[in-house]
Design a protein around this motif. Structure first.
Motif, PDB file in Angstrom:
ATOM      1  N   CYS A 173       0.837  -1.202   0.000  1.00 20.80           N
ATOM      2  CA  CYS A 173       0.000   0.000   0.000  1.00 20.80           C
ATOM      3  C   CYS A 173       0.867   1.247   0.000  1.00 20.80           C
ATOM      4  O   CYS A 173       1.946   1.269   0.606  1.00 20.80           O
ATOM      5  CB  CYS A 173      -0.932   0.017   1.217  1.00 20.80           C
ATOM      6  SG  CYS A 173      -2.254  -1.213   1.128  1.00 20.80           S
ATOM      7  N   VAL A 174       0.370   2.268  -0.683  1.00 19.58           N
ATOM      8  CA  VAL A 174       1.043   3.553  -0.746  1.00 19.58           C
ATOM      9  C   VAL A 174       0.094   4.625  -0.240  1.00 19.58           C
ATOM     10  O   VAL A 174      -1.068   4.693  -0.670  1.00 19.58           O
ATOM     11  CB  VAL A 174       1.466   3.897  -2.197  1.00 19.58           C
ATOM     12  CG1 VAL A 174       2.085   5.293  -2.252  1.00 19.58           C
ATOM     13  CG2 VAL A 174       2.433   2.852  -2.735  1.00 19.58           C
ATOM     14  N   SER A 175       0.548   5.429   0.689  1.00 19.77           N
ATOM     15  CA  SER A 175      -0.248   6.563   1.151  1.00 19.77           C
ATOM     16  C   SER A 175       0.095   7.788   0.314  1.00 19.77           C
ATOM     17  O   SER A 175       1.265   8.014  -0.003  1.00 19.77           O
ATOM     18  CB  SER A 175       0.002   6.844   2.632  1.00 19.77           C
ATOM     19  OG  SER A 175       1.337   7.276   2.843  1.00 19.77           O
ATOM     20  N   VAL A 176      -0.916   8.558  -0.036  1.00 20.28           N
ATOM     21  CA  VAL A 176      -0.721   9.813  -0.761  1.00 20.28           C
ATOM     22  C   VAL A 176      -1.381  10.913   0.065  1.00 20.28           C
ATOM     23  O   VAL A 176      -2.603  10.903   0.248  1.00 20.28           O
ATOM     24  CB  VAL A 176      -1.356   9.763  -2.167  1.00 20.28           C
ATOM     25  CG1 VAL A 176      -1.056  11.064  -2.921  1.00 20.28           C
ATOM     26  CG2 VAL A 176      -0.848   8.562  -2.956  1.00 20.28           C
ATOM     27  N   HIS A 177      -0.578  11.833   0.577  1.00 23.09           N
ATOM     28  CA  HIS A 177      -1.123  12.897   1.407  1.00 23.09           C
ATOM     29  C   HIS A 177      -1.198  14.181   0.596  1.00 23.09           C
ATOM     30  O   HIS A 177      -0.190  14.656   0.058  1.00 23.09           O
ATOM     31  CB  HIS A 177      -0.243  13.123   2.640  1.00 23.09           C
ATOM     32  CG  HIS A 177      -0.833  14.113   3.605  1.00 23.09           C
ATOM     33  ND1 HIS A 177      -0.074  14.977   4.354  1.00 23.09           N
ATOM     34  CD2 HIS A 177      -2.129  14.375   3.934  1.00 23.09           C
ATOM     35  CE1 HIS A 177      -0.859  15.717   5.112  1.00 23.09           C
ATOM     36  NE2 HIS A 177      -2.112  15.382   4.868  1.00 23.09           N
ATOM     37  N   ILE A 178      -2.401  14.741   0.517  1.00 22.95           N
ATOM     38  CA  ILE A 178      -2.630  15.977  -0.235  1.00 22.95           C
ATOM     39  C   ILE A 178      -3.207  17.001   0.722  1.00 22.95           C
ATOM     40  O   ILE A 178      -4.372  16.912   1.118  1.00 22.95           O
ATOM     41  CB  ILE A 178      -3.576  15.729  -1.427  1.00 22.95           C
ATOM     42  CG1 ILE A 178      -2.967  14.660  -2.347  1.00 22.95           C
ATOM     43  CG2 ILE A 178      -3.820  17.031  -2.197  1.00 22.95           C
ATOM     44  CD1 ILE A 178      -3.894  14.186  -3.445  1.00 22.95           C
ATOM     45  N   ARG A 179      -2.407  17.947   1.113  1.00 27.17           N
ATOM     46  CA  ARG A 179      -2.810  18.968   2.088  1.00 27.17           C
ATOM     47  C   ARG A 179      -3.346  20.192   1.352  1.00 27.17           C
ATOM     48  O   ARG A 179      -2.671  20.759   0.503  1.00 27.17           O
ATOM     49  CB  ARG A 179      -1.607  19.362   2.954  1.00 27.17           C
ATOM     50  CG  ARG A 179      -1.837  20.535   3.906  1.00 27.17           C
ATOM     51  CD  ARG A 179      -2.694  20.166   5.099  1.00 27.17           C
ATOM     52  NE  ARG A 179      -2.901  21.315   5.952  1.00 27.17           N
ATOM     53  CZ  ARG A 179      -2.096  21.690   6.953  1.00 27.17           C
ATOM     54  NH1 ARG A 179      -1.002  21.008   7.204  1.00 27.17           N
ATOM     55  NH2 ARG A 179      -2.379  22.747   7.682  1.00 27.17           N
ATOM     56  N   ARG A 180      -4.555  20.588   1.699  1.00 28.56           N
ATOM     57  CA  ARG A 180      -5.152  21.782   1.098  1.00 28.56           C
ATOM     58  C   ARG A 180      -5.580  22.720   2.229  1.00 28.56           C
ATOM     59  O   ARG A 180      -4.754  23.244   2.928  1.00 28.56           O
ATOM     60  CB  ARG A 180      -6.316  21.371   0.180  1.00 28.56           C
ATOM     61  CG  ARG A 180      -5.785  20.735  -1.120  1.00 28.56           C
ATOM     62  CD  ARG A 180      -6.866  20.283  -2.043  1.00 28.56           C
ATOM     63  NE  ARG A 180      -7.770  21.354  -2.451  1.00 28.56           N
ATOM     64  CZ  ARG A 180      -7.495  22.262  -3.368  1.00 28.56           C
ATOM     65  NH1 ARG A 180      -6.330  22.265  -3.982  1.00 28.56           N
ATOM     66  NH2 ARG A 180      -8.396  23.189  -3.698  1.00 28.56           N
ATOM     67  N   GLY A 181      -6.848  22.947   2.459  1.00 29.27           N
ATOM     68  CA  GLY A 181      -7.295  23.765   3.578  1.00 29.27           C
ATOM     69  C   GLY A 181      -6.606  25.102   3.631  1.00 29.27           C
ATOM     70  O   GLY A 181      -6.586  25.855   2.658  1.00 29.27           O
ATOM     71  N   ASP A 182      -5.995  25.416   4.780  1.00 31.32           N
ATOM     72  CA  ASP A 182      -5.332  26.705   4.963  1.00 31.32           C
ATOM     73  C   ASP A 182      -4.098  26.860   4.087  1.00 31.32           C
ATOM     74  O   ASP A 182      -3.638  27.971   3.849  1.00 31.32           O
ATOM     75  CB  ASP A 182      -4.962  26.903   6.440  1.00 31.32           C
ATOM     76  CG  ASP A 182      -4.045  25.815   6.972  1.00 31.32           C
ATOM     77  OD1 ASP A 182      -4.017  24.716   6.391  1.00 31.32           O
ATOM     78  OD2 ASP A 182      -3.365  26.057   7.984  1.00 31.32           O
ATOM     79  N   PHE A 183      -3.558  25.754   3.566  1.00 29.31           N
ATOM     80  CA  PHE A 183      -2.407  25.853   2.674  1.00 29.31           C
ATOM     81  C   PHE A 183      -2.769  26.571   1.376  1.00 29.31           C
ATOM     82  O   PHE A 183      -1.912  27.183   0.750  1.00 29.31           O
ATOM     83  CB  PHE A 183      -1.848  24.458   2.363  1.00 29.31           C
ATOM     84  CG  PHE A 183      -0.814  23.980   3.358  1.00 29.31           C
ATOM     85  CD1 PHE A 183      -0.890  24.339   4.694  1.00 29.31           C
ATOM     86  CD2 PHE A 183       0.230  23.164   2.968  1.00 29.31           C
ATOM     87  CE1 PHE A 183       0.041  23.913   5.614  1.00 29.31           C
ATOM     88  CE2 PHE A 183       1.178  22.721   3.870  1.00 29.31           C
ATOM     89  CZ  PHE A 183       1.088  23.094   5.200  1.00 29.31           C
ATOM     90  N   ILE A 184      -4.015  26.465   0.945  1.00 24.76           N
ATOM     91  CA  ILE A 184      -4.454  27.169  -0.255  1.00 24.76           C
ATOM     92  C   ILE A 184      -4.395  28.672  -0.021  1.00 24.76           C
ATOM     93  O   ILE A 184      -3.860  29.434  -0.823  1.00 24.76           O
ATOM     94  CB  ILE A 184      -5.892  26.756  -0.642  1.00 24.76           C
ATOM     95  CG1 ILE A 184      -5.972  25.231  -0.879  1.00 24.76           C
ATOM     96  CG2 ILE A 184      -6.351  27.514  -1.876  1.00 24.76           C
ATOM     97  CD1 ILE A 184      -5.123  24.736  -2.012  1.00 24.76           C
ATOM     98  N   THR A 185      -4.932  29.118   1.117  1.00 20.57           N
ATOM     99  CA  THR A 185      -4.934  30.542   1.463  1.00 20.57           C
ATOM    100  C   THR A 185      -3.514  31.076   1.620  1.00 20.57           C
ATOM    101  O   THR A 185      -3.191  32.185   1.179  1.00 20.57           O
ATOM    102  CB  THR A 185      -5.714  30.771   2.767  1.00 20.57           C
ATOM    103  OG1 THR A 185      -7.026  30.233   2.634  1.00 20.57           O
ATOM    104  CG2 THR A 185      -5.806  32.244   3.091  1.00 20.57           C
ATOM    105  N   LEU A 186      -2.646  30.259   2.230  1.00 23.01           N
ATOM    106  CA  LEU A 186      -1.281  30.683   2.505  1.00 23.01           C
ATOM    107  C   LEU A 186      -0.357  30.539   1.296  1.00 23.01           C
ATOM    108  O   LEU A 186       0.774  31.034   1.310  1.00 23.01           O
ATOM    109  CB  LEU A 186      -0.711  29.868   3.672  1.00 23.01           C
ATOM    110  CG  LEU A 186      -1.414  30.055   5.027  1.00 23.01           C
ATOM    111  CD1 LEU A 186      -0.941  28.998   6.024  1.00 23.01           C
ATOM    112  CD2 LEU A 186      -1.161  31.449   5.575  1.00 23.01           C
ATOM    113  N   GLY A 187      -0.826  29.857   0.265  1.00 23.56           N
ATOM    114  CA  GLY A 187      -0.004  29.646  -0.916  1.00 23.56           C
ATOM    115  C   GLY A 187       1.043  28.570  -0.732  1.00 23.56           C
ATOM    116  O   GLY A 187       2.063  28.546  -1.433  1.00 23.56           O
ATOM    117  N   TYR A 188       0.797  27.628   0.204  1.00 22.93           N
ATOM    118  CA  TYR A 188       1.757  26.571   0.486  1.00 22.93           C
ATOM    119  C   TYR A 188       1.453  25.278  -0.274  1.00 22.93           C
ATOM    120  O   TYR A 188       2.248  24.327  -0.214  1.00 22.93           O
ATOM    121  CB  TYR A 188       1.776  26.234   1.986  1.00 22.93           C
ATOM    122  CG  TYR A 188       2.300  27.327   2.895  1.00 22.93           C
ATOM    123  CD1 TYR A 188       3.033  28.399   2.409  1.00 22.93           C
ATOM    124  CD2 TYR A 188       2.063  27.268   4.272  1.00 22.93           C
ATOM    125  CE1 TYR A 188       3.511  29.396   3.259  1.00 22.93           C
ATOM    126  CE2 TYR A 188       2.539  28.254   5.128  1.00 22.93           C
ATOM    127  CZ  TYR A 188       3.256  29.315   4.616  1.00 22.93           C
ATOM    128  OH  TYR A 188       3.731  30.293   5.452  1.00 22.93           O
TER     129      TYR A 188
END
Length: 292
Positions: A173-188
């Protein structure tokens, strides 16, 4: 007195706790975690460290008398300065050691490079306020045995997550972590190209693996799975849902069990990678600074 800034979601809290425990194990001085931020505003899921892992660090809120602490929080909420500034204003000769500059403090500040390992700062003699996140694997690795005994995830007991855990144990199994949330606002947020390239490399390394997608915005990931390269998965492709809010730590736990890991530029999945003790682990990390 030594004080460590304490804030953010579970990932940040864990790395700041790691620095705190490193300090305790390498110094005779007493150190406190400054939990004022959690009294000022509610971010993410609030203070989680104790609820998830059962650890009980020295919190600065317990150092002061309740009425004094309530007053200090009210001052901070009113713009009168956070803990370090208030202590200086009350006459303390406190000095700040910082790895970032997102603070407000008019006293003496000594900067160290961010995301670094600086063991010498533990030996400073003054009253020190450590302002940082200390996201570097060496703080963890130097005291890994201790931390692995303390930072133990609660047992998984719901049927859906038990099935995920069973799948991870029995299959590649491979985990894929996609962080969005506040990262979108912060440009991260990471570009989609990173995930496309990561999927190409991981599918070559682990053909026919099952891919488990973890995110704070699963609907967006489902809608954009081709742009993210997730259509390259030759085996199962599962979007993990249901672990929101106070259950979000389960995502971290499940990720840490996977053979393959595609990390986000987030302390959440970075800690999961460090916590992962599989000898056959394969990690793709977007940050060369935060080595796994």
């Amino acid at each position: 007195m030594k004080i460590q800034y304490f804030n953010g979601g579970l990932g940040n809290q864990i790395f700041q706790y790691i620095f705190y425990r490193y300090f305790q194990l390498h110094s005779q001085d007493v150190i406190y975690l400054d939990d004022m931020k959690f009294f000022k505003v509610h971010e993410h899921n609030g203070y989680e460290l104790e609820r998830v892992f059962g650890v009980k660090p020295n919190l600065i809120s317990n150092y002061f008398e309740p009425d004094v602490w309530e007053y200090m929080v009210s001052v901070a909420k009113g713009g009168g300065g956070d803990l370090c500034q208030q202590m200086k204003d009350m006459g303390s000769d406190i000095v700040m050691v910082a790895e970032t500059n997102n603070f407000s403090f008019d006293g003496e500040v000594h900067f160290v490079p961010s995301n670094g390992y600086h063991p010498d700062i533990v030996s400073l003699a003054e009253n020190i306020y450590y302002f940082g996140y200390w996201i570097n694997k060496n703080w963890f690795l130097k005291i890994r045995e201790t931390l692995m005994k303390e930072l133990v995830f609660p047992p998984i007991n719901d049927k859906v997550n038990l099935l995920y855990a069973e799948l991870i144990e029995k299959e590649r199994c491979v985990s894929v972590h996609i962080r969005r949330g506040d990262f979108i606002t912060l440009g991260y947020n990471l570009p989609e190209q990173f995930y496309q390239e990561a999927m190409e490399n991981m599918t070559a390394a682990l053909p026919n693996a099952a891919y488990l997608v973890f995110s704070d915005d699963i609907p967006w990931c489902e809608a954009n799975f081709r742009n993210l390269g997730l259509d390259k998965a030759k085996g199962k492709l599962i979007f993990i849902t249901g672990n929101e809010g106070e259950k979000s730590y389960i995502d971290m736990d499940l990720m840490s069990r996977c053979q393959g890991m595609i990390l986000a530029n987030s302390s959440f999945s970075y800690f999961a990678a460090l916590y992962n003790n599989r000898a056959d682990r394969i990690c793709i990390n977007p940050s060369s600074i935060r080595e796994v």
